[in-house]
Write a protein that holds these residues in place. Structure first.
Motif, PDB file in Angstrom:
ATOM      1  N   MET A 107      24.942  54.244  31.196  1.00  0.00           N
ATOM      2  CA  MET A 107      25.480  54.104  29.838  1.00  0.00           C
ATOM      3  C   MET A 107      26.650  53.126  29.794  1.00  0.00           C
ATOM      4  SD  MET A 107      23.627  56.003  27.841  1.00  0.00           S
ATOM      5  CE  MET A 107      24.610  56.308  26.387  1.00  0.00           C
ATOM      6  N   ASP A 108      27.277  52.861  30.939  1.00  0.00           N
ATOM      7  CA  ASP A 108      28.420  51.946  30.992  1.00  0.00           C
ATOM      8  C   ASP A 108      28.013  50.499  31.222  1.00  0.00           C
ATOM      9  OD1 ASP A 108      30.255  53.960  30.577  1.00  0.00           O
ATOM     10  OD2 ASP A 108      30.531  54.375  32.709  1.00  0.00           O
ATOM     11  N   ALA A 109      26.737  50.251  31.467  1.00  0.00           N
ATOM     12  CA  ALA A 109      26.283  48.879  31.744  1.00  0.00           C
ATOM     13  C   ALA A 109      26.506  47.984  30.520  1.00  0.00           C
ATOM     14  CB  ALA A 109      24.811  48.887  32.131  1.00  0.00           C
ATOM     15  N   GLU A 110      26.848  46.739  30.789  1.00  0.00           N
ATOM     16  CA  GLU A 110      27.123  45.787  29.710  1.00  0.00           C
ATOM     17  C   GLU A 110      25.894  44.910  29.454  1.00  0.00           C
ATOM     18  OE1 GLU A 110      29.619  45.510  27.743  1.00  0.00           O
ATOM     19  OE2 GLU A 110      31.004  46.933  28.678  1.00  0.00           O
ATOM     20  N   ASN A 111      25.481  44.863  28.191  1.00  0.00           N
ATOM     21  CA  ASN A 111      24.406  43.964  27.759  1.00  0.00           C
ATOM     22  C   ASN A 111      23.122  44.136  28.570  1.00  0.00           C
ATOM     23  OD1 ASN A 111      26.195  42.753  25.863  1.00  0.00           O
ATOM     24  ND2 ASN A 111      27.025  41.470  27.494  1.00  0.00           N
ATOM     25  N   TRP A 175      27.885  54.771  22.326  1.00  0.00           N
ATOM     26  CA  TRP A 175      26.578  54.214  22.690  1.00  0.00           C
ATOM     27  C   TRP A 175      26.556  52.717  22.403  1.00  0.00           C
ATOM     28  CZ3 TRP A 175      22.392  58.196  20.716  1.00  0.00           C
ATOM     29  CH2 TRP A 175      22.643  59.437  21.338  1.00  0.00           C
ATOM     30  N   LYS A 176      26.447  51.926  23.446  1.00  0.00           N
ATOM     31  CA  LYS A 176      26.458  50.468  23.293  1.00  0.00           C
ATOM     32  C   LYS A 176      25.204  49.943  22.621  1.00  0.00           C
ATOM     33  CE  LYS A 176      29.487  49.984  27.278  1.00  0.00           C
ATOM     34  NZ  LYS A 176      29.693  49.449  28.646  1.00  0.00           N
ATOM     35  N   ILE A 177      24.163  50.760  22.625  1.00  0.00           N
ATOM     36  CA  ILE A 177      22.918  50.332  21.985  1.00  0.00           C
ATOM     37  C   ILE A 177      23.076  50.199  20.471  1.00  0.00           C
ATOM     38  CG2 ILE A 177      21.975  52.653  21.614  1.00  0.00           C
ATOM     39  CD1 ILE A 177      19.253  51.561  22.441  1.00  0.00           C
ATOM     40  N   LEU A 178      24.112  50.834  19.921  1.00  0.00           N
ATOM     41  CA  LEU A 178      24.318  50.819  18.467  1.00  0.00           C
ATOM     42  C   LEU A 178      25.242  49.696  18.013  1.00  0.00           C
ATOM     43  CD1 LEU A 178      24.661  54.661  17.813  1.00  0.00           C
ATOM     44  CD2 LEU A 178      22.617  53.224  17.705  1.00  0.00           C
TER      45      LEU A 178
END
Length: 246
Positions: A107-111, A175-178
């Motif tokens: 979940m912490d991965a970037e892009n 959530w980076k997906i958002l």
């Protein structure tokens, strides 16, 4: 002559009866032997399968070192299914810890959308399976929280880990997906979070937080308390009295 004939006939009938009873006993013994063999084979097969699955899980996490390429969300999902299939809370506690750390790391991965564990919630084929899986994982986190003692340093770290899991998958704010174009997914993801939170509440999430409340680590996660209060309010507002949880 007549008496001798009757005696011979009685002896013959008695011998036939004994032979019949012996055959029945032998059949029962054979049937019992087959049942015992089936149970033994079943036990050995299950044990071998569980041992092979655990070995595969251990190999997965051994290869997942900090210097290696991040695993895809699908790989984590598949290994999580295998772990949940054989899961025993005492035997697999370290494996479960590694799974949670792997999920949070993804979940912490970037892009890297394919790495984000939550990205599987957007897959039409995997959405329901993913929701079922994350519900099971989060409730196991609750089970561990009931047993951990905050005064022990190692337990305190695990409490932080499992609380982080609960916060991460009951609140979409991290959530980076958002981000960016993914903002359109937020209503659907909020609904999934509400579904997950409702499931936890129904299984006694509030009592778990009460047990953990004295722990300093809980003070770092006020979001959990706010979410829980909200869902309790909704439950009392919309549910009939007989269906409300205490």
């Amino acid at each position: 002559m007549f008496t001798l004939s009757q005696t011979s006939r009685a002896w013959f009938i008695d011998r036939a009866r004994q032979a019949r009873e012996e055959r029945l006993v032998q059949k029962e013994r054979e049937r019992a032997a087959v049942v015992i063999q089936a149970h033994v084979r079943s036990f050995l097969c299950r044990s071998r399968l569980q041992r092979d699955i655990r070995r595969e899980i251990d190999d997965f996490f051994k290869a997942d070192d900090p210097g290696s390429t991040k695993r895809s969300a699908l790989c984590i999902f598949k290994i999580a299914r295998k772990l949940l299939f054989v899961f025993r809370i005492k035997e697999d506690n370290e494996r479960f810890e590694k799974l949670c750390r792997s999920i949070l790391s993804s979940m912490d991965a970037e892009n890297e959308p394919k790495v984000w564990y939550v990205s599987l919630a957007c897959s039409k084929d995997l959405t329901l399976l993913w929701i079922k899986q994350i519900k099971s994982i989060l409730w196991y986190c609750c089970d561990f929280l009931k047993q951990l003692k905050p005064e022990i340093l190692q337990d305190s770290r695990l409490i932080t880990l499992y609380l982080t899991m609960l916060v991460t998958f009951t609140d979409t704010s991290t959530w980076k997906i958002l981000r960016g174009k993914g903002e359109s997914l937020r209503p659907a993801m909020n609904h999934i979070c509400a579904n997950i939170m409702g499931h936890l509440n129904q299984h006694g999430f509030y009592s778990v937080l009460q047990v953990c409340d004295p722990c300093p680590a809980v003070c770092n996660f006020p979001t959990l308390h706010l979410q829980l209060d909200f869902y309790i309010c909704v439950q009392h507002t919309w549910c009939p009295p007989q269906k409300r949880f205490s």
